[in-house]
Design an enzyme around this catalytic site. Structure first.
Site, short mmCIF file in Angstrom:
data_model
loop_
_atom_site.label_atom_id
_atom_site.label_comp_id
_atom_site.label_asym_id
_atom_site.label_seq_id
_atom_site.Cartn_x
_atom_site.Cartn_y
_atom_site.Cartn_z
CG HIS A 77 -2.65 -36.68 108.17
ND1 HIS A 77 -3.34 -35.71 109.04
CD2 HIS A 77 -2.85 -37.84 108.65
CE1 HIS A 77 -3.78 -35.98 109.98
NE2 HIS A 77 -3.60 -37.44 109.74
CE1 TYR A 110 -3.05 -24.82 109.91
CE2 TYR A 110 -3.30 -27.11 108.47
CZ TYR A 110 -2.64 -26.32 109.57
OH TYR A 110 -1.42 -26.82 110.00
N PRO A 132 2.37 -21.08 115.52
CG PRO A 132 0.74 -21.68 117.14
CD PRO A 132 1.58 -20.61 116.90
CE LYS A 148 6.57 -25.87 107.79
NZ LYS A 148 6.85 -27.43 107.06
CE1 TYR A 174 0.42 -27.35 107.25
CE2 TYR A 174 0.76 -29.69 106.90
CZ TYR A 174 0.27 -28.80 107.42
OH TYR A 174 -0.40 -29.03 108.76
#
Length: 395
Positions: free
Chosen positions: A74, A203, A295, A299, A389
């Site tokens: 991604h 998200y 979560p 990570k 990220y």
């Protein structure tokens, strides 16, 4: 029965198996002890978003072939709020870095196969595991195998046995400082036989609570809803879950969530946890044994891998050169990264969730929306999110 190895590793999760693999490549012996069966650890479904550094390490150490074939690369993620989607270009903001969707149990399968192919020893279904004398030069691990009690003498012990393992509680009271935060919400998660509705993770911030659209493969979707920490999954029939996901994830009248058969359903607690230091004598904690992150930032596995990279390097330096400097600094090096990751995971969590308690008010909700607006309209803010990220660089 008495045995000996150089490094005894408790736990055959990502941390323990990767540590054993890295030590093998450096010519250091280890034995991995796991209380569960091989079938259990290879089939236990966990999240699986790999940072660029984790992907690089798997490839560099020869265990990335299946990941390259099956993993989903991604280049971005989407933040949705106010009924609109906003893409964060991870690759464009980080000089080409990506994340890869590849389930944790698949990583474990690859590492187990590599260790066994190289003649490594993993003792599954080890009973009554206990650690001893790690405050001295000859630490020991005792365990039961069939009807025999085995004592494994070693130079060092790696506690990679998770948050509820036996290693951390064995450290004497007062030797560790605990930092803990329990969040006033949880995630209701489903694994569904449904084609993902988006090519990238979504998200979503919604007045009814957070939602996440993820995936495990081109045919399997992973989805989450913010819920109460004591939520009963039995009160959420499948259709109710799908309807709520559609409501929270929708971005415009034309967007539709792909539905399918729900394969799994469960509650994920939300917690931040760190112990300092991450070592005591010849015992070194790694992964969930030393820290837990919510979560939201994806990570947990990556932080475990970062820990054992540091530990493997320190142990290799000791065996090659007799140098204990990196072993002494293990906690210091790891905790610097741990707290940065905790900061990011807390930030993502606090920005995207409704806290729903007496401290939350209309001001907090407007502030969250302003933060999301800033992150998605400022290149500098988006770059900060993207850099964290895809994974901070290793020290």
């Amino acid at each position: 029965m008495n045995r000996r190895t150089q490094v005894g590793i408790v736990g055959a999760g990502p941390a323990g198996l990767m540590l054993s693999h890295l030590l093998h490549l450096a010519g250091v012996e280890s034995v991995v002890l796991e209380a569960r069966s091989r079938k259990y650890v290879e089939e236990r479904v966990r999240a699986g978003l790999l940072e660029q550094g984790t992907v690089n390490l798997l490839n560099e150490t020869g265990v990335g072939e299946r990941m390259k074939r099956l993993g989903l690369v991604h280049h971005g993620i989407e933040l949705r709020f106010g009924g609109r989607g906003h893409r964060i270009d991870l690759s464009g903001l980080t000089g080409g870095s990506t994340v890869t969707i590849y389930a944790q149990h698949e990583v474990i399968k690859d590492l187990i196969a590599a260790r066994l192919a190289a003649g490594g020893e993993i003792v599954f279904e080890a009973g009554d595991v206990s650690i001893h004398d790690f405050d001295g030069p000859t630490p020991k691990i005792r365990y039961r195998m069939d009807r025999s009690v085995v004592e494994l003498s070693c130079d060092f012990i790696a506690g990679c046995d998770g948050f509820r393992g036996i290693c951390r509680p064995t450290i004497p009271a007062g030797a560790l400082t605990t930092y803990d935060r329990i969040y006033p919400f949880a995630w209701l998660g489903i694994l569904a036989e449904a084609r993902p509705s988006s090519d990238e993770l979504i998200y979503a911030y919604h007045e009814r609570g957070f939602a996440l659209h993820s995936m495990r493969s081109p045919e399997i979707t992973r989805l989450y809803l913010q819920c109460a920490p004591d939520e009963d999954p039995g009160k959420w029939p499948d259709e109710k879950i799908w309807d709520e996901l559609q409501l929270r994830l929708a971005a415009g009248a034309g967007w539709k969530l792909n539905r399918g058969v729900v394969l799994q359903k469960g509650i994920t607690e939300m917690r931040s946890f760190v112990v300092e230091p991450m070592q005591s004598g010849t015992l070194f904690l790694a992964g969930d044994a030393a820290h837990i992150v919510p979560p939201t930032g994806a990570k947990g596995l990556n932080l475990a891998v970062a820990d054992v990279r540091v530990l493997a390097r320190a142990l290799t330096d000791y065996y090659a050169n007799g140098n204990r400097e990196l072993l002494t600094k293990y906690s210091e090096i790891c905790l610097r990264r741990v707290w940065k990751v905790q900061r990011f995971s807390w930030w993502m969590t606090s920005m995207l969730h409704r806290f729903g308690n007496e401290n939350e008010n209309a001001f907090d909700q407007r502030r969250q929306l302003a933060e999301l607006d800033y992150v998605t309209s400022s290149r500098a803010a988006a770059q900060t999110l993207a850099e964290n990220y895809v994974g901070l660089p290793m020290e």
